[in-house]
Design a protein around this motif. Structure first.
Motif: not given
Lengths: 290, 290
Positions: B170, B168, B70, B74, B98, B183
């Motif tokens: 997902m 933070f 992840h 990102i 979000q 995210f």
């Protein structure tokens, strides 16, 4: 395709209002939606403060059972127009937004500028608390009393409203009896270490966003987020007919809701903790009239 | 007079930065201020995302140890300009903000639109976790690992970053391997029940206010808080020299800080819980360069 799944994810993640799958355990949303009319209470407008901030108004339910003097005094301050033109002058990210009279010079009319501490209510007889699992590092017992998250000492003789997100409390200096006019609303993760150190006497029913969206930027060294005014909702019924209902925290529906939050049955979940902390239990609140 | 006491109260209540009284236990602020240079680490700019929102930029430290795919993906999405012009399209008060591609239609270049779940890291050998008291209703063990609040299973073979305020993570749909671009940042009280249900892979180092201050008002049914862009901080070093240091969570200073937060020695406190929950331990973070 992704849009659908994406928005489905959003809906699931952001509101947990997915339809219950065929599971023994109902979902939180199904419990709330199936609560009977008798399991909700209308919040007394005489016990609600309306705080008007730059982006809109927040509505606070006061907690006169646990902090009667503070609840009464702030209503008097509001009725005397004490907060009109004052501001939310301190904002600490993830902690609190604090408002009132930064100058300390504004005259008091019929209310008190400082009050005896009401950190907890002392009782000899048991209170009708809807208890949670006792696994709580901050207090021997946690649960809910008349719509507020609370905790008790081992002997269950002291009861206090705990510092969850969105509580309404009264700042003080080192003198425990010095608070009276400078309120704060908690932002972020519940600062439980403040429990029994300060008087908590309400919670935000609606309008947390108006605290969260305040400016954090001081101008000439002073942070000034104007408070247009604070009113007791019942006093302005002609202009504001807002009405709120809260799920009774001693209702069977609320007890079922605790179980639903401890063990999530929505299809989305792969793990469920069989636990919920006292500040992780939102108390269902709905606006009935605008 | 009140002004002074009032502001003193504010300072105490809002930052707990009062000077330590002569007590065995140092205060949190004195522990942080006396930490040695070696007890702080400079956060690698190649591991920081800069997310530019309407009121300013937030800086996120990624957690590649616990969610390597992840973190890497990102960064690739950012480098491909995937987020430029997208938005934070859902905001649930006290829960999450979000962002990403609400339409689900934006093309992917060199990154992945969905990734295998990284809900926890599985290890055979022990990790160097700074452990907290075990009283946690959500997990057998909680503590801190390389600057992040974490938890473990009973066997200590699974380690995950916990859902505190400002993490933070997902979003995903019911398919645990469906997340990759959408995210979210947690707002309010840490929603620990999401732990091990979704991939958490970082935390906000600075700029939570820019998430908290987003608009909650949809326009024509759509909430649109523009994301100017997301960059890997190292990639824009010429334009943004921001540098952050974080107190090492395996340092003696951090271990002392845990004790200081469990038992407050500031004069202001009359009760102290001898406890702190894993989300109640802010991880000291300072900006070194602007």
């Amino acid at each position: 395709m992704l849009k659908k799944s994406c928005l489905a994810a959003v809906a699931l993640i952001l509101s947990q209002t997915s339809v219950a799958k065929t599971a023994a355990q109902p979902t939180a949303s199904s419990v709330i939606n199936s609560a009977s009319a008798q399991e909700w209470r209308i919040v007394d407008a005489d016990n609600i403060l309306k705080i008007t901030l730059p982006t809109g108004s927040a509505y606070i339910e006061l907690n006169p059972l646990l902090a009667p003097k503070h609840a009464e005094n702030i209503k008097q301050l509001a009725r005397d127009g004490f907060y009109k033109g004052l501001s939310v002058y301190r904002f600490v990210e993830g902690f609190v937004a604090q408002g009132g009279d930064a100058s300390g010079k504004k005259a008091i009319k019929n209310a008190s500028k400082s009050l005896p501490a009401e950190f907890y209510l002392t009782t000899a007889t048991a209170l009708n608390i809807t208890e949670l699992d006792i696994t709580d590092g901050y207090a021997p017992l946690t649960g809910f009393l008349k719509g507020f998250a609370v905790a008790q000492n081992e002997a269950q003789t002291q009861t206090w409203q705990v510092h969850c997100n969105g509580v309404f409390a009264m700042a003080r200096d080192n003198n425990i009896n010095s608070g009276g006019t400078e309120f704060y609303v908690t932002i972020g993760h519940g600062p439980r270490y403040l429990d029994r150190n300060i008087t908590v006497f309400g919670r935000v029913l609606e309008g947390m966003e108006h605290f969260n969206r305040l400016s954090r930027t001081p101008i000439e060294g002073e942070l000034f987020n104007p408070i247009a005014d604070i009113h007791v909702l019942a006093d302005i019924a002609k202009h504001d007919t807002s009405q709120f209902k809260v799920l009774k925290t001693d209702s069977n529906a609320f007890k079922s809701l605790i179980k639903a939050r401890q063990n999530r049955s929505e299809e989305w979940f792969v793990e469920t903790p069989d636990y919920v902390d006292v500040c992780g239990m939102p108390i269902p609140t709905k606006r009935l009239k605008s």
